[in-house]
Design a protein around this motif. Structure first.
Motif, PDB file in Angstrom:
ATOM      1  N   ASN A  52       0.806  -1.221   0.000  1.00 18.33           N
ATOM      2  CA  ASN A  52       0.000   0.000   0.000  1.00 18.33           C
ATOM      3  C   ASN A  52       0.844   1.279   0.000  1.00 18.33           C
ATOM      4  O   ASN A  52       0.340   2.366   0.250  1.00 18.33           O
ATOM      5  CB  ASN A  52      -0.939   0.019   1.209  1.00 18.33           C
ATOM      6  N   ILE A  53       2.127   1.163  -0.308  1.00 17.84           N
ATOM      7  CA  ILE A  53       3.005   2.337  -0.298  1.00 17.84           C
ATOM      8  C   ILE A  53       2.621   3.283  -1.441  1.00 17.84           C
ATOM      9  O   ILE A  53       2.197   2.851  -2.521  1.00 17.84           O
ATOM     10  CB  ILE A  53       4.481   1.910  -0.419  1.00 17.84           C
ATOM     11  N   THR A  54       2.745   4.575  -1.192  1.00 18.58           N
ATOM     12  CA  THR A  54       2.444   5.565  -2.230  1.00 18.58           C
ATOM     13  C   THR A  54       3.698   5.840  -3.058  1.00 18.58           C
ATOM     14  O   THR A  54       4.829   5.585  -2.618  1.00 18.58           O
ATOM     15  CB  THR A  54       1.954   6.884  -1.614  1.00 18.58           C
ATOM     16  N   PHE A  59       9.313   6.899  -4.171  1.00 18.20           N
ATOM     17  CA  PHE A  59      10.249   7.590  -5.056  1.00 18.20           C
ATOM     18  C   PHE A  59      10.620   8.995  -4.581  1.00 18.20           C
ATOM     19  O   PHE A  59      11.645   9.526  -4.971  1.00 18.20           O
ATOM     20  CB  PHE A  59       9.657   7.677  -6.463  1.00 18.20           C
ATOM     21  N   GLY A  60       9.774   9.603  -3.744  1.00 16.14           N
ATOM     22  CA  GLY A  60      10.043  10.952  -3.271  1.00 16.14           C
ATOM     23  C   GLY A  60       9.102  11.961  -3.903  1.00 16.14           C
ATOM     24  O   GLY A  60       8.262  11.626  -4.748  1.00 16.14           O
ATOM     25  N   CYS A  61       9.236  13.212  -3.507  1.00 17.72           N
ATOM     26  CA  CYS A  61       8.366  14.259  -4.050  1.00 17.72           C
ATOM     27  C   CYS A  61       9.088  15.611  -4.043  1.00 17.72           C
ATOM     28  O   CYS A  61      10.113  15.779  -3.388  1.00 17.72           O
ATOM     29  CB  CYS A  61       7.067  14.351  -3.246  1.00 17.72           C
ATOM     30  N   ILE A  62       8.531  16.545  -4.783  1.00 16.36           N
ATOM     31  CA  ILE A  62       9.069  17.904  -4.871  1.00 16.36           C
ATOM     32  C   ILE A  62       8.125  18.841  -4.132  1.00 16.36           C
ATOM     33  O   ILE A  62       6.904  18.759  -4.274  1.00 16.36           O
ATOM     34  CB  ILE A  62       9.205  18.341  -6.344  1.00 16.36           C
ATOM     35  N   GLY A  78      12.455   9.436  -1.359  1.00 16.99           N
ATOM     36  CA  GLY A  78      11.675   8.295  -0.913  1.00 16.99           C
ATOM     37  C   GLY A  78      12.600   7.229  -0.345  1.00 16.99           C
ATOM     38  O   GLY A  78      13.807   7.453  -0.175  1.00 16.99           O
ATOM     39  N   ILE A  79      12.056   6.047  -0.077  1.00 23.11           N
ATOM     40  CA  ILE A  79      12.896   5.003   0.531  1.00 23.11           C
ATOM     41  C   ILE A  79      13.965   4.491  -0.430  1.00 23.11           C
ATOM     42  O   ILE A  79      14.949   3.887   0.004  1.00 23.11           O
ATOM     43  CB  ILE A  79      12.052   3.833   1.074  1.00 23.11           C
ATOM     44  N   LEU A  80      13.807   4.764  -1.721  1.00 22.31           N
ATOM     45  CA  LEU A  80      14.848   4.362  -2.668  1.00 22.31           C
ATOM     46  C   LEU A  80      16.098   5.225  -2.537  1.00 22.31           C
ATOM     47  O   LEU A  80      17.120   4.942  -3.150  1.00 22.31           O
ATOM     48  CB  LEU A  80      14.334   4.432  -4.103  1.00 22.31           C
ATOM     49  N   GLY A  81      16.021   6.269  -1.728  1.00 25.63           N
ATOM     50  CA  GLY A  81      17.180   7.131  -1.522  1.00 25.63           C
ATOM     51  C   GLY A  81      17.992   6.775  -0.297  1.00 25.63           C
ATOM     52  O   GLY A  81      18.949   7.476   0.037  1.00 25.63           O
ATOM     53  N   GLN A 102       9.119   0.817 -12.483  1.00 25.34           N
ATOM     54  CA  GLN A 102       9.876   2.023 -12.130  1.00 25.34           C
ATOM     55  C   GLN A 102      10.869   1.741 -11.010  1.00 25.34           C
ATOM     56  O   GLN A 102      11.978   2.290 -11.004  1.00 25.34           O
ATOM     57  CB  GLN A 102       8.917   3.142 -11.719  1.00 25.34           C
ATOM     58  N   ILE A 103      10.483   0.882 -10.055  1.00 23.23           N
ATOM     59  CA  ILE A 103      11.417   0.509  -8.981  1.00 23.23           C
ATOM     60  C   ILE A 103      12.660  -0.134  -9.573  1.00 23.23           C
ATOM     61  O   ILE A 103      13.790   0.278  -9.301  1.00 23.23           O
ATOM     62  CB  ILE A 103      10.757  -0.463  -7.986  1.00 23.23           C
ATOM     63  N   MET A 104      12.444  -1.155 -10.397  1.00 26.53           N
ATOM     64  CA  MET A 104      13.574  -1.919 -10.921  1.00 26.53           C
ATOM     65  C   MET A 104      14.393  -1.111 -11.927  1.00 26.53           C
ATOM     66  O   MET A 104      15.623  -1.221 -11.966  1.00 26.53           O
ATOM     67  CB  MET A 104      13.078  -3.225 -11.563  1.00 26.53           C
ATOM     68  N   GLU A 105      13.739  -0.286 -12.726  1.00 24.23           N
ATOM     69  CA  GLU A 105      14.481   0.552 -13.675  1.00 24.23           C
ATOM     70  C   GLU A 105      15.334   1.577 -12.927  1.00 24.23           C
ATOM     71  O   GLU A 105      16.467   1.863 -13.325  1.00 24.23           O
ATOM     72  CB  GLU A 105      13.515   1.246 -14.632  1.00 24.23           C
ATOM     73  N   SER A 106      14.799   2.124 -11.828  1.00 24.64           N
ATOM     74  CA  SER A 106      15.559   3.099 -11.031  1.00 24.64           C
ATOM     75  C   SER A 106      16.780   2.443 -10.401  1.00 24.64           C
ATOM     76  O   SER A 106      17.889   3.006 -10.408  1.00 24.64           O
ATOM     77  CB  SER A 106      14.665   3.684  -9.925  1.00 24.64           C
ATOM     78  N   VAL A 107      16.604   1.254  -9.858  1.00 23.76           N
ATOM     79  CA  VAL A 107      17.707   0.547  -9.201  1.00 23.76           C
ATOM     80  C   VAL A 107      18.764   0.146 -10.223  1.00 23.76           C
ATOM     81  O   VAL A 107      19.970   0.269  -9.980  1.00 23.76           O
ATOM     82  CB  VAL A 107      17.176  -0.693  -8.442  1.00 23.76           C
ATOM     83  N   GLN A 108      18.328  -0.345 -11.380  1.00 18.14           N
ATOM     84  CA  GLN A 108      19.281  -0.731 -12.426  1.00 18.14           C
ATOM     85  C   GLN A 108      20.042   0.481 -12.957  1.00 18.14           C
ATOM     86  O   GLN A 108      21.240   0.416 -13.224  1.00 18.14           O
ATOM     87  CB  GLN A 108      18.544  -1.432 -13.575  1.00 18.14           C
ATOM     88  N   ARG A 109      19.343   1.607 -13.088  1.00 13.34           N
ATOM     89  CA  ARG A 109      19.947   2.835 -13.627  1.00 13.34           C
ATOM     90  C   ARG A 109      20.829   3.532 -12.599  1.00 13.34           C
ATOM     91  O   ARG A 109      21.780   4.234 -12.943  1.00 13.34           O
ATOM     92  CB  ARG A 109      18.823   3.756 -14.096  1.00 13.34           C
ATOM     93  N   GLY A 110      20.486   3.359 -11.312  1.00 13.62           N
ATOM     94  CA  GLY A 110      21.253   4.006 -10.253  1.00 13.62           C
ATOM     95  C   GLY A 110      20.786   5.408  -9.924  1.00 13.62           C
ATOM     96  O   GLY A 110      21.417   6.113  -9.145  1.00 13.62           O
ATOM     97  N   THR A 111      19.658   5.832 -10.508  1.00 13.61           N
ATOM     98  CA  THR A 111      19.087   7.145 -10.212  1.00 13.61           C
ATOM     99  C   THR A 111      17.563   7.049 -10.184  1.00 13.61           C
ATOM    100  O   THR A 111      16.973   6.216 -10.883  1.00 13.61           O
ATOM    101  CB  THR A 111      19.477   8.209 -11.260  1.00 13.61           C
ATOM    102  N   VAL A 112      16.959   7.917  -9.382  1.00  7.43           N
ATOM    103  CA  VAL A 112      15.497   8.000  -9.313  1.00  7.43           C
ATOM    104  C   VAL A 112      15.078   9.346  -9.882  1.00  7.43           C
ATOM    105  O   VAL A 112      15.622  10.388  -9.493  1.00  7.43           O
ATOM    106  CB  VAL A 112      14.996   7.869  -7.859  1.00  7.43           C
ATOM    107  N   SER A 113      14.139   9.336 -10.799  1.00  7.12           N
ATOM    108  CA  SER A 113      13.614  10.581 -11.381  1.00  7.12           C
ATOM    109  C   SER A 113      12.287  10.919 -10.717  1.00  7.12           C
ATOM    110  O   SER A 113      11.419  10.054 -10.575  1.00  7.12           O
ATOM    111  CB  SER A 113      13.404  10.423 -12.886  1.00  7.12           C
TER     112      SER A 113
END
Length: 273
Positions: A52-54, A59-62, A78-81, A102-113
């Motif tokens: 149920n995570i948002t 990923f975080g917010c601005i 977010g927790i990915l940071g 998006q979780i797996m692409e962020s982890v593979q890429r090494g950055t979160v957008s």
């Protein structure tokens, strides 16, 4: 369990291995194993990403108000940071498809957008994702499966007393009992120092490519993951050359979840007496 533990150890050794999937039915101890392994090398249970995570929590917010009034982009990660953590994504197959990708692409890429109201920013992501899934509930898409470098299957233990032990071990109040396994941590650190020096013979690389072709593995991610697991496995044993055991293990955990066709294994004819 042995394959799962070795696979998680290899995941921690090579910085270019980012994600591992553990499949199995409910009660097989998938989450408990991940928490135990995380505790052994960090002294903490794995960081959990609940169903149920948002997106903002993940990923975080601005801060839009501050951006509009001051022109400064203020990011809340977010927790990915949370650098250097093992994140447990339980039942990844039940998450919205876009979120899991998006979780797996962020982890593979090494950055979160992070994007909001036309504003965007990025931050560094240095996490290892170990996810669980029960294919009986909802199979993973091929595109998501491919983003996991490694995949192992844990069957359900028929012994109900062992299953009770698994449930007890996964309880959050066990945090106070977690102790770092100095021997395991030492082996991982030793392996990290030599993993980049490990040599993969040409015949091993050829066997990886041939196996990928045989099972209809699309793209190069499977072959690259298998080569990296080979090197991590060898370095874990203190060797600087990949051997047949490393190859067998790597093919076992890197190829089946990516295959697009089944291959019949030829049976050897029985010797005539």
């Amino acid at each position: 369990m042995d394959d799962a533990i070795r696979a998680m150890t290899c995941l921690m050794i090579d910085p270019e291995l980012h994600g591992m999937l553990i499949k199995g039915p409910s009660g097989s101890g998938k989450s408990s194993l991940i928490h135990s392994f995380s505790g052994a090398i960090t002294g903490k249970r794995a960081r959990v990403s609940p169903l149920n995570i948002t997106d903002e929590q993940l990923f975080g917010c601005i801060n839009i108000e501050k951006a509009l009034t001051t022109g400064t982009i203020e990011l809340e990660k977010g927790i990915l940071g949370e650098d250097g953590q093992i994140i447990l994504v339980d039942d990844v197959n039940l998450l919205p498809r876009n979120t899991s990708l998006q979780i797996m692409e962020s982890v593979q890429r090494g950055t979160v957008s992070v994007e909001r109201e036309g504003l965007s920013t990025t931050y560094r992501c240095n996490m290892k994702v170990v996810a669980t899934a029960n294919d009986r509930e909802q199979p993973l898409s091929p595109s998501l499966s491919d983003l996991f470098d490694i995949c192992v299957i844990i069957p359900r233990d028929p012994d109900r007393y062992k299953r009770v032990d698994v449930m007890n071990a996964s309880s959050p109040d066990k945090d106070q009992d977690i102790q770092i396994d100095g021997d395991l941590l030492g082996r991982i650190e030793d392996a990290k120092r030599i993993v980049e020096k490990v040599m993969i013979p040409d015949e091993v690389l050829k066997a990886i490519v041939d196996t990928c072709d045989r099972f209809g593995v699309q793209g190069m991610r499977g072959a690259i993951s298998a080569a990296r697991v080979c090197r991590a496995s060898a370095s874990l044993d203190g060797r600087e050359t990949v051997n047949e055991d490393d190859l067998t293990f790597a093919l076992k955990v890197c190829i089946p979840h990516r295959r697009s066709r089944l291959v019949k294994v030829k049976e050897e004819p029985e010797d005539k007496v």
